[in-house]
Scaffold this motif. Sequence first.
Motif, PDB file in Angstrom:
ATOM      1  N   PRO A   1       0.823  -1.209   0.000  1.00  0.00           N
ATOM      2  CA  PRO A   1       0.000   0.000   0.000  1.00  0.00           C
ATOM      3  C   PRO A   1       0.856   1.257   0.000  1.00  0.00           C
ATOM      4  O   PRO A   1       1.807   1.379   0.764  1.00  0.00           O
ATOM      5  CB  PRO A   1      -0.814  -0.140   1.297  1.00  0.00           C
ATOM      6  N   GLY A   2       0.495   2.193  -0.856  1.00  0.00           N
ATOM      7  CA  GLY A   2       1.225   3.447  -0.943  1.00  0.00           C
ATOM      8  C   GLY A   2       2.434   3.388  -1.840  1.00  0.00           C
ATOM      9  O   GLY A   2       3.101   4.391  -2.053  1.00  0.00           O
ATOM     10  N   SER A   3       2.772   2.224  -2.377  1.00  0.00           N
ATOM     11  CA  SER A   3       3.929   2.098  -3.253  1.00  0.00           C
ATOM     12  C   SER A   3       3.498   2.255  -4.698  1.00  0.00           C
ATOM     13  O   SER A   3       2.315   2.269  -5.009  1.00  0.00           O
ATOM     14  CB  SER A   3       4.585   0.726  -3.072  1.00  0.00           C
ATOM     15  N   LYS A   4       4.477   2.332  -5.599  1.00  0.00           N
ATOM     16  CA  LYS A   4       4.151   2.504  -7.011  1.00  0.00           C
ATOM     17  C   LYS A   4       3.603   1.221  -7.623  1.00  0.00           C
ATOM     18  O   LYS A   4       3.075   1.225  -8.720  1.00  0.00           O
ATOM     19  CB  LYS A   4       5.378   2.982  -7.785  1.00  0.00           C
ATOM     20  N   TYR A   5       3.748   0.098  -6.900  1.00  0.00           N
ATOM     21  CA  TYR A   5       3.275  -1.178  -7.420  1.00  0.00           C
ATOM     22  C   TYR A   5       2.103  -1.742  -6.637  1.00  0.00           C
ATOM     23  O   TYR A   5       1.831  -2.938  -6.700  1.00  0.00           O
ATOM     24  CB  TYR A   5       4.412  -2.201  -7.411  1.00  0.00           C
ATOM     25  N   ASP A   6       1.384  -0.897  -5.879  1.00  0.00           N
ATOM     26  CA  ASP A   6       0.324  -1.434  -5.032  1.00  0.00           C
ATOM     27  C   ASP A   6      -0.849  -1.967  -5.836  1.00  0.00           C
ATOM     28  O   ASP A   6      -1.685  -2.681  -5.293  1.00  0.00           O
ATOM     29  CB  ASP A   6      -0.161  -0.405  -4.010  1.00  0.00           C
ATOM     30  N   ASP A   7      -0.924  -1.653  -7.139  1.00  0.00           N
ATOM     31  CA  ASP A   7      -2.004  -2.169  -7.974  1.00  0.00           C
ATOM     32  C   ASP A   7      -1.529  -3.287  -8.892  1.00  0.00           C
ATOM     33  O   ASP A   7      -2.281  -3.727  -9.759  1.00  0.00           O
ATOM     34  CB  ASP A   7      -2.606  -1.047  -8.828  1.00  0.00           C
ATOM     35  N   LEU A   8      -0.282  -3.737  -8.724  1.00  0.00           N
ATOM     36  CA  LEU A   8       0.230  -4.804  -9.579  1.00  0.00           C
ATOM     37  C   LEU A   8      -0.523  -6.098  -9.290  1.00  0.00           C
ATOM     38  O   LEU A   8      -0.746  -6.469  -8.145  1.00  0.00           O
ATOM     39  CB  LEU A   8       1.723  -5.000  -9.336  1.00  0.00           C
ATOM     40  N   MET A   9      -0.909  -6.783 -10.342  1.00  0.00           N
ATOM     41  CA  MET A   9      -1.617  -8.049 -10.206  1.00  0.00           C
ATOM     42  C   MET A   9      -0.761  -9.047  -9.428  1.00  0.00           C
ATOM     43  O   MET A   9       0.408  -9.254  -9.750  1.00  0.00           O
ATOM     44  CB  MET A   9      -1.968  -8.589 -11.588  1.00  0.00           C
TER      45      MET A   9
ATOM     46  N   LEU B   1      -2.562  -3.413 -12.462  1.00  0.00           N
ATOM     47  CA  LEU B   1      -1.437  -3.240 -13.360  1.00  0.00           C
ATOM     48  C   LEU B   1      -0.854  -4.618 -13.663  1.00  0.00           C
ATOM     49  O   LEU B   1      -1.166  -5.600 -13.002  1.00  0.00           O
ATOM     50  CB  LEU B   1      -0.378  -2.351 -12.708  1.00  0.00           C
ATOM     51  N   ILE B   2       0.023  -4.669 -14.658  1.00  0.00           N
ATOM     52  CA  ILE B   2       0.598  -5.934 -15.083  1.00  0.00           C
ATOM     53  C   ILE B   2       2.060  -5.710 -15.443  1.00  0.00           C
ATOM     54  O   ILE B   2       2.447  -4.623 -15.878  1.00  0.00           O
ATOM     55  CB  ILE B   2      -0.185  -6.510 -16.293  1.00  0.00           C
ATOM     56  N   SER B   3       2.880  -6.723 -15.251  1.00  0.00           N
ATOM     57  CA  SER B   3       4.291  -6.610 -15.604  1.00  0.00           C
ATOM     58  C   SER B   3       4.503  -7.058 -17.044  1.00  0.00           C
ATOM     59  O   SER B   3       3.660  -7.739 -17.631  1.00  0.00           O
ATOM     60  CB  SER B   3       5.144  -7.462 -14.662  1.00  0.00           C
TER      61      SER B   3
ATOM     62  N   VAL C   1       3.710 -10.967 -21.579  1.00  0.00           N
ATOM     63  CA  VAL C   1       4.289 -11.900 -22.547  1.00  0.00           C
ATOM     64  C   VAL C   1       3.669 -13.287 -22.380  1.00  0.00           C
ATOM     65  O   VAL C   1       3.360 -13.969 -23.376  1.00  0.00           O
ATOM     66  CB  VAL C   1       5.822 -11.963 -22.383  1.00  0.00           C
ATOM     67  N   GLU C   2       3.453 -13.710 -21.137  1.00  0.00           N
ATOM     68  CA  GLU C   2       2.805 -15.010 -20.904  1.00  0.00           C
ATOM     69  C   GLU C   2       1.401 -15.045 -21.485  1.00  0.00           C
ATOM     70  O   GLU C   2       0.982 -16.041 -22.085  1.00  0.00           O
ATOM     71  CB  GLU C   2       2.751 -15.305 -19.399  1.00  0.00           C
ATOM     72  N   LEU C   3       0.647 -13.957 -21.316  1.00  0.00           N
ATOM     73  CA  LEU C   3      -0.704 -13.896 -21.863  1.00  0.00           C
ATOM     74  C   LEU C   3      -0.681 -13.960 -23.387  1.00  0.00           C
ATOM     75  O   LEU C   3      -1.498 -14.646 -24.007  1.00  0.00           O
ATOM     76  CB  LEU C   3      -1.397 -12.605 -21.408  1.00  0.00           C
TER      77      LEU C   3
ATOM     78  N   LEU D   1       0.870  -1.446 -18.127  1.00  0.00           N
ATOM     79  CA  LEU D   1       2.204  -1.959 -17.807  1.00  0.00           C
ATOM     80  C   LEU D   1       2.833  -1.163 -16.668  1.00  0.00           C
ATOM     81  O   LEU D   1       2.920   0.057 -16.724  1.00  0.00           O
ATOM     82  CB  LEU D   1       3.120  -1.889 -19.027  1.00  0.00           C
ATOM     83  N   VAL D   2       3.304  -1.865 -15.653  1.00  0.00           N
ATOM     84  CA  VAL D   2       3.933  -1.188 -14.525  1.00  0.00           C
ATOM     85  C   VAL D   2       5.409  -0.912 -14.808  1.00  0.00           C
ATOM     86  O   VAL D   2       6.009  -0.030 -14.206  1.00  0.00           O
ATOM     87  CB  VAL D   2       3.776  -2.029 -13.238  1.00  0.00           C
ATOM     88  N   ASP D   3       6.004  -1.648 -15.730  1.00  0.00           N
ATOM     89  CA  ASP D   3       7.426  -1.489 -16.052  1.00  0.00           C
ATOM     90  C   ASP D   3       7.598  -1.190 -17.536  1.00  0.00           C
ATOM     91  O   ASP D   3       8.165  -1.989 -18.286  1.00  0.00           O
ATOM     92  CB  ASP D   3       8.224  -2.727 -15.645  1.00  0.00           C
TER      93      ASP D   3
END
Length: 235
Positions: A134-142, A175-177, A182-184, A205-207
């Motif tokens: 929570p509060g990080s830039k990746y808190d919504d990453l799947m 969000l997704i990496s 690529v896997e999808l 995309l998070v990255d």
Amino acid sequence: MKKLLLLITILVHSMTILAQNGRSSSELFIEIPDRGDYVIHVDGDLVGTSKGRFRFYDIRNTAPTVVVMKDNAEIFRRRINLPYNTRLVASYSQRTGWRNLTTLNLFDRGEYALDNWDRAIFSDRPAPGPDYGPGSKYDDLMTPEEFKQLLATVKKEPFSKQQLKIIKIGLRNSLISTGQLVELMKVQTFDGDRLETAIAAYPSLVDKKNALKIGDAFGFSMSKDKFFEFLDKQR
């Protein structure tokens, strides 16, 4: 000759109107900082999430009605102003009520210009940090579990268009990496479908700095070149 010129003029004008109408939609991003089980309805479309961030895309109504539900009870209802081709970023809490935070243009020089939350920073939220949580830039990453479920659902669907639809729905609130994307894409059979998936998923995309790696998911160089051309146009 005059009739032919008039017909061409009408056709060109009609195509211009259709192109403009095809892009006449808006987005609404809402954050609820309060704890609780919330669901938000916008003109019949609903989103529920435990992360406090709600995303609505392709809204065609310039005056949609927003309804906030908590524990299956309606606690807020309001009709808002939502101009075409914009993203309204707002927040709601039972203490402070509804607040419009910012309005962003969806397009810049004809290209979609926004990321999922990159340009929608909330004033009462801690600045994003480098860590997960929570509060990080990746808190919504799947999460791995969420991605595993999405991947399994896509694999079960035999039709490519339905696969793309499922992927879009899966990315509405996450969000997704690059690796996950690529896997999808590798589940899909045709390069054309992979290209459409890559372009549709790019805003989530998070990255994005690793987006060039997505090229490895294509079977043909032509599709890879088209995706790289798309990347070259992004800001």
